[in-house]
Design an enzyme around this catalytic site. Structure first.
Site, PDB file in Angstrom:
ATOM      1  N   GLY A  14       0.704  -0.724   0.296  1.00 38.20           N
ATOM      2  CA  GLY A  14      -0.068   0.087  -0.197  1.00 38.20           C
ATOM      3  C   GLY A  14       0.762   1.889   0.158  1.00 38.20           C
ATOM      4  O   GLY A  14       0.166   2.191   0.219  1.00 38.20           O
ATOM      5  N   SER A  20       1.769   8.343   2.036  1.00 28.78           N
ATOM      6  CA  SER A  20       1.202   6.977   2.367  1.00 28.78           C
ATOM      7  C   SER A  20       0.505   6.269   3.818  1.00 28.78           C
ATOM      8  O   SER A  20       2.326   6.498   4.073  1.00 28.78           O
ATOM      9  CB  SER A  20       1.139   5.782   1.407  1.00 28.78           C
ATOM     10  N   ILE A  21       0.385   6.007   3.806  1.00 23.39           N
ATOM     11  CA  ILE A  21       0.359   5.241   6.196  1.00 23.39           C
ATOM     12  C   ILE A  21       1.117   4.417   5.503  1.00 23.39           C
ATOM     13  O   ILE A  21       1.811   4.470   6.915  1.00 23.39           O
ATOM     14  CB  ILE A  21      -1.152   5.203   6.073  1.00 23.39           C
ATOM     15  N   ASP A  65      -0.879  -6.449  -7.264  1.00 20.50           N
ATOM     16  CA  ASP A  65      -2.494  -6.003  -7.736  1.00 20.50           C
ATOM     17  C   ASP A  65      -3.124  -7.374  -6.414  1.00 20.50           C
ATOM     18  O   ASP A  65      -3.161  -7.883  -7.656  1.00 20.50           O
ATOM     19  CB  ASP A  65      -2.829  -5.686  -9.180  1.00 20.50           C
ATOM     20  N   VAL A  66      -3.571  -6.549  -6.486  1.00 19.49           N
ATOM     21  CA  VAL A  66      -4.808  -7.833  -4.861  1.00 19.49           C
ATOM     22  C   VAL A  66      -5.896  -8.167  -5.807  1.00 19.49           C
ATOM     23  O   VAL A  66      -6.207  -8.896  -5.075  1.00 19.49           O
ATOM     24  CB  VAL A  66      -4.771  -7.148  -3.859  1.00 19.49           C
ATOM     25  N   TYR A 156     -18.650   8.430   1.951  1.00 23.85           N
ATOM     26  CA  TYR A 156     -17.375   7.465   2.329  1.00 23.85           C
ATOM     27  C   TYR A 156     -18.434   6.655   1.852  1.00 23.85           C
ATOM     28  O   TYR A 156     -17.833   5.768   1.041  1.00 23.85           O
ATOM     29  CB  TYR A 156     -17.420   7.162   3.563  1.00 23.85           C
ATOM     30  N   LYS A 163     -15.347  -1.168   4.529  1.00 19.50           N
ATOM     31  CA  LYS A 163     -14.838  -1.228   6.172  1.00 19.50           C
ATOM     32  C   LYS A 163     -15.463  -2.125   6.534  1.00 19.50           C
ATOM     33  O   LYS A 163     -14.294  -2.793   8.182  1.00 19.50           O
ATOM     34  CB  LYS A 163     -14.763   0.022   5.997  1.00 19.50           C
ATOM     35  N   THR A 194      -3.485  11.921   2.578  1.00 16.50           N
ATOM     36  CA  THR A 194      -2.711  10.822   1.427  1.00 16.50           C
ATOM     37  C   THR A 194      -3.313  11.551  -0.040  1.00 16.50           C
ATOM     38  O   THR A 194      -4.599  11.813  -0.178  1.00 16.50           O
ATOM     39  CB  THR A 194      -2.995   9.692   1.970  1.00 16.50           C
ATOM     40  N   ALA A 196      -5.047   9.109  -1.170  1.00 13.13           N
ATOM     41  CA  ALA A 196      -6.459   8.311  -1.645  1.00 13.13           C
ATOM     42  C   ALA A 196      -7.423   9.744  -1.087  1.00 13.13           C
ATOM     43  O   ALA A 196      -8.716   8.849  -1.119  1.00 13.13           O
ATOM     44  CB  ALA A 196      -6.096   7.341  -0.404  1.00 13.13           C
TER      45      ALA A 196
HETATM   46  P1  NAD Z   1      -3.120   5.842  -0.142  1.00 10.38           P
HETATM   47  O1  NAD Z   1      -3.245   6.234  -2.072  1.00 10.38           O
HETATM   48  O2  NAD Z   1      -0.828   6.128  -0.069  1.00 10.38           O
HETATM   49  O3  NAD Z   1      -2.385   4.222  -0.116  1.00 10.38           O
HETATM   50  C1  NAD Z   1      -3.834   3.535  -0.616  1.00 10.38           C
HETATM   51  C2  NAD Z   1      -2.987   2.391  -1.273  1.00 10.38           C
HETATM   52  O4  NAD Z   1      -4.100   1.029  -2.110  1.00 10.38           O
HETATM   53  C3  NAD Z   1      -2.065   2.778  -2.538  1.00 10.38           C
HETATM   54  O5  NAD Z   1      -0.625   2.302  -2.318  1.00 10.38           O
HETATM   55  C4  NAD Z   1      -2.890   2.271  -3.768  1.00 10.38           C
HETATM   56  O6  NAD Z   1      -1.702   1.764  -4.847  1.00 10.38           O
HETATM   57  C5  NAD Z   1      -3.648   0.720  -3.096  1.00 10.38           C
HETATM   58  N1  NAD Z   1      -3.964  -0.220  -4.331  1.00 10.38           N
HETATM   59  C6  NAD Z   1      -5.636   0.202  -4.635  1.00 10.38           C
HETATM   60  N2  NAD Z   1      -5.750  -0.498  -5.025  1.00 10.38           N
HETATM   61  C7  NAD Z   1      -5.344  -1.423  -5.362  1.00 10.38           C
HETATM   62  C8  NAD Z   1      -4.791  -2.901  -5.563  1.00 10.38           C
HETATM   63  N3  NAD Z   1      -5.916  -3.804  -6.517  1.00 10.38           N
HETATM   64  N4  NAD Z   1      -4.263  -3.790  -5.913  1.00 10.38           N
HETATM   65  C9  NAD Z   1      -2.810  -2.797  -4.775  1.00 10.38           C
HETATM   66  N5  NAD Z   1      -2.936  -1.981  -4.569  1.00 10.38           N
HETATM   67  C10 NAD Z   1      -3.968  -1.250  -4.409  1.00 10.38           C
HETATM   68  O7  NAD Z   1      -3.587   6.195   0.519  1.00 10.38           O
HETATM   69  P2  NAD Z   1      -3.332   6.035   1.939  1.00 10.38           P
HETATM   70  O8  NAD Z   1      -4.581   6.759   2.746  1.00 10.38           O
HETATM   71  O9  NAD Z   1      -2.454   5.452   2.565  1.00 10.38           O
HETATM   72  O10 NAD Z   1      -4.562   4.324   1.928  1.00 10.38           O
HETATM   73  C11 NAD Z   1      -4.353   3.631   2.933  1.00 10.38           C
HETATM   74  C12 NAD Z   1      -5.107   2.441   4.191  1.00 10.38           C
HETATM   75  O11 NAD Z   1      -5.701   3.428   4.752  1.00 10.38           O
HETATM   76  C13 NAD Z   1      -6.349   2.275   2.692  1.00 10.38           C
HETATM   77  O12 NAD Z   1      -7.119   1.108   2.982  1.00 10.38           O
HETATM   78  C14 NAD Z   1      -7.603   3.877   3.049  1.00 10.38           C
HETATM   79  O13 NAD Z   1      -8.659   2.621   3.416  1.00 10.38           O
HETATM   80  C15 NAD Z   1      -6.800   3.671   4.742  1.00 10.38           C
HETATM   81  N6  NAD Z   1      -7.437   5.271   5.853  1.00 10.38           N
HETATM   82  C16 NAD Z   1      -7.066   5.965   5.248  1.00 10.38           C
HETATM   83  C17 NAD Z   1      -7.184   7.584   6.240  1.00 10.38           C
HETATM   84  C18 NAD Z   1      -7.046   8.756   5.506  1.00 10.38           C
HETATM   85  O14 NAD Z   1      -7.827   9.547   5.683  1.00 10.38           O
HETATM   86  N7  NAD Z   1      -5.857   8.892   4.684  1.00 10.38           N
HETATM   87  C19 NAD Z   1      -7.926   6.798   7.200  1.00 10.38           C
HETATM   88  C20 NAD Z   1      -8.371   5.464   7.453  1.00 10.38           C
HETATM   89  C21 NAD Z   1      -8.185   4.800   6.686  1.00 10.38           C
HETATM   90  O1  0WE Z   2     -10.413   5.000   2.788  1.00 10.82           O
HETATM   91  C1  0WE Z   2     -10.448   5.570   2.945  1.00 10.82           C
HETATM   92  C2  0WE Z   2     -10.235   7.073   0.762  1.00 10.82           C
HETATM   93  C3  0WE Z   2     -10.204   5.204   0.012  1.00 10.82           C
HETATM   94  C4  0WE Z   2     -10.369   5.798  -1.750  1.00 10.82           C
HETATM   95  C5  0WE Z   2      -9.963   7.243  -1.982  1.00 10.82           C
HETATM   96  C6  0WE Z   2     -10.295   6.868  -3.366  1.00 10.82           C
HETATM   97  C7  0WE Z   2     -10.020   8.591  -3.144  1.00 10.82           C
HETATM   98  C8  0WE Z   2     -10.094   7.776  -4.985  1.00 10.82           C
HETATM   99  C9  0WE Z   2     -10.910   4.451  -1.764  1.00 10.82           C
HETATM  100  N1  0WE Z   2     -11.139   4.842  -3.266  1.00 10.82           N
HETATM  101  C10 0WE Z   2     -10.844   6.051  -4.357  1.00 10.82           C
HETATM  102  N2  0WE Z   2     -10.905   5.869  -5.142  1.00 10.82           N
HETATM  103  C11 0WE Z   2     -10.641   6.924  -6.397  1.00 10.82           C
HETATM  104  O2  0WE Z   2     -10.935   7.220  -7.226  1.00 10.82           O
HETATM  105  N3  0WE Z   2     -10.350   7.346   4.044  1.00 10.82           N
HETATM  106  C12 0WE Z   2     -10.838   6.796   4.980  1.00 10.82           C
HETATM  107  C13 0WE Z   2     -10.311   8.748   3.393  1.00 10.82           C
HETATM  108  C14 0WE Z   2     -11.478   8.812   3.237  1.00 10.82           C
HETATM  109  O3  0WE Z   2     -12.009   9.427   1.886  1.00 10.82           O
HETATM  110  C15 0WE Z   2     -13.452   9.640   2.702  1.00 10.82           C
HETATM  111  C16 0WE Z   2     -13.502  11.116   3.527  1.00 10.82           C
HETATM  112  C17 0WE Z   2     -12.361  10.242   4.720  1.00 10.82           C
HETATM  113  C18 0WE Z   2     -12.223  10.214   5.734  1.00 10.82           C
HETATM  114  C19 0WE Z   2     -14.692  10.496   1.734  1.00 10.82           C
HETATM  115  C20 0WE Z   2     -15.944  10.587   1.861  1.00 10.82           C
HETATM  116  C21 0WE Z   2     -15.650  10.896   3.521  1.00 10.82           C
HETATM  117  C22 0WE Z   2     -14.718  11.047   3.805  1.00 10.82           C
END
Ligand code: NAD
Ligand code: 0WE
Length: 256
Positions: A14, A20-21, A65-66, A156, A163, A194, A196
Site C-alpha cells: 500500500g 501513504s500511511i 495487484d490484489v 464515504y 470497511k 494522502t 487516496a
Molecule cells: P494511499 O493512496 O497512499 O494508499 C492506498 C493504496 O492502495 C495505494 O498504495 C494503492 O496502490 C493501493 N491499491 C489500490 N488498489 C489496489 C490494488 N488493486 N492492488 C494493490 N494495491 C492497491 O492512501 P492511504 O490514505 O495511505 O490509504 C491506505 C489505507 O488507509 C487504506 O485502506 C485507507 O482506506 C486507509 N485509511 C486512510 C485514511 C485517510 O484519511 N487517508 C484514514 C483511515 C484509513
Molecule cells: O479510505 C479512505 C479513502 C479510500 C479511497 C479513496 C479514493 C479516492 C480516489 C478509496 N477509493 C478512492 N477512489 C478514487 O478514485 N479514507 C478513509 C479517506 C476518506 O475518504 C473519504 C473520507 C475519508 C476520511 C470520503 C468521504 C468522506 C470521508
C-alpha cells in the site's frame, strides 16, 4: 541499538508515495530493525516505490495487484524465496470507483460495490491465506480501516460498507489463525492527507472538522499510525487479536 522488530521480516502493501500511511508504518518498522519488503500496484508506481525503498535500504520490492490471484501467489512465492519465513504483513489498500464516493450511497452500482469490496476487504482474506504457510513462528497482520465502517459518514458511502466487511473479516481471520499464533488486527485511523484522501471533494474541511471535535483537538500523522502498527506488529501486542484500535485523536469516543 536493540529494536522492537529485530529479527522480524515482513511485507507492507500500500505504499504509493511519501504521504501513504503505509510509508509511515514502513519508516517506524525499519527504525526498530524490521526487514521489510514493499509491493507496488502496477508499473505506474513501480519507480516511485523503488525510489522510496532505496531511502530505507529496502531491496525486496515486488508487484502485487490484489485483484489478481496470480500476483498474490507470485508475491508469496517470492517472499518465501527471499525471506524463508514471514513475521508480519501490513494491508494498507482500499479502492472504490470515484463516482461511488460522490452523492448518495443509495445510488451505488453493483459493479462499484463489487470492486470496493473486492479490493478493500476480500484482499485481506486472500493475503492472510497466502501469508499463513510462511508464518511458521506465528505472525501479526494489520490492516487499515476508518470510522465510516461504524457510522454513516457523508460521502464515504460504499467504502464504509467495505470497511465494515474488512473489520468483520479481521475477527474471522483472528479466529481461524489464532491457534497458529497468528494475530489479526485493524487500525482505525483518523483522516490523513494522502493521495487516496485528496481525491475526495471537501477533504480539507473534513480534516478541520475532525481536529475541532477530536478530544486531542488535532489530526493524526502517518508516523503516529506507524507507532500504533509497531505495537500490534511487535511482541508488545502479543495478546491482542481481532481488535480494531482507534488512532484518531479520540474522535470515535465523542457522542456530540
Ligand atoms: P494511499 O493512496 O497512499 O494508499 C492506498 C493504496 O492502495 C495505494 O498504495 C494503492 O496502490 C493501493 N491499491 C489500490 N488498489 C489496489 C490494488 N488493486 N492492488 C494493490 N494495491 C492497491 O492512501 P492511504 O490514505 O495511505 O490509504 C491506505 C489505507 O488507509 C487504506 O485502506 C485507507 O482506506 C486507509 N485509511 C486512510 C485514511 C485517510 O484519511 N487517508 C484514514 C483511515 C484509513
Ligand atoms: O479510505 C479512505 C479513502 C479510500 C479511497 C479513496 C479514493 C479516492 C480516489 C478509496 N477509493 C478512492 N477512489 C478514487 O478514485 N479514507 C478513509 C479517506 C476518506 O475518504 C473519504 C473520507 C475519508 C476520511 C470520503 C468521504 C468522506 C470521508
Amino acid at each position: 541499538m536493540a529494536g522492537l522488530m529485530d529479527g522480524k521480516k515482513g511485507v507492507v502493501l500500500g505504499v504509493t508515495n511519501k504521504r501513504s500511511i503505509a510509508w509511515g508504518i514502513t519508516q517506524v518498522l525499519r527504525a526498530e530493525g524490521a526487514e521489510v519488503a514493499l509491493t507496488y500496484q502496477g508499473k505506474r508506481v513501480e519507480e516511485s516505490v523503488r525510489t522510496l525503498a532505496a531511502e530505507l535500504d529496502i531491496s525486496v520490492v515486488l508487484p502485487c495487484d490484489v485483484t489478481e490471484d496470480a500476483q498474490i501467489d507470485a508475491l508469496f512465492a517470492a517472499l518465501g524465496e527471499r525471506f524463508g519465513k514471514l513475521d508480519f504483513l501490513v494491508h494498507s489498500i482500499a479502492f472504490a470507483p470515484k463516482e461511488a464516493l460522490e452523492g448518495e450511497f443509495v445510488n451505488t452500482s453493483r459493479e462499484a460495490f463489487r470492486i470496493a469490496l473486492d479490493v478493500s476487504a476480500y484482499s485481506l482474506v486472500a493475503l492472510a491465506r497466502g501469508a499463513r504457510p510462511l508464518m511458521k513462528d506465528g505472525g501479526s497482520i494489520v490492516t487499515l480501516t476508518y470510522y465510516g465502517a461504524e457510522k454513516a459518514v457523508p460521502g464515504y458511502n460504499v467504502m464504509g460498507v467495505a470497511k465494515s466487511a474488512l473489520e468483520s473479516a479481521v475477527r474471522y481471520l483472528a479466529s481461524d489463525l489464532g491457534p497458529e499464533g497468528i494475530r489479526v488486527n485493524a487500525i482505525s485511523a483518523g483522516p490523513v492527507n494522502t493521495v487516496a484522501a485528496r481525491g475526495i471533494s471537501g477533504f480539507t474541511s473534513m480534516l478541520k472538522l475532525h481536529a475541532e471535535r477530536a478530544p486531542l483537538r488535532r489530526n493524526v500523522t502517518q508516523l503516529e499510525v506507524g507507532q500504533a502498527a509497531l505495537y500490534l506488529l511487535s511482541d508488545l501486542g502479543s495478546a491482542v487479536t481481532g481488535e480494531v484500535l482507534h488512532v484518531d485523536a479520540g474522535y470515535h469516543a465523542m457522542g456530540m
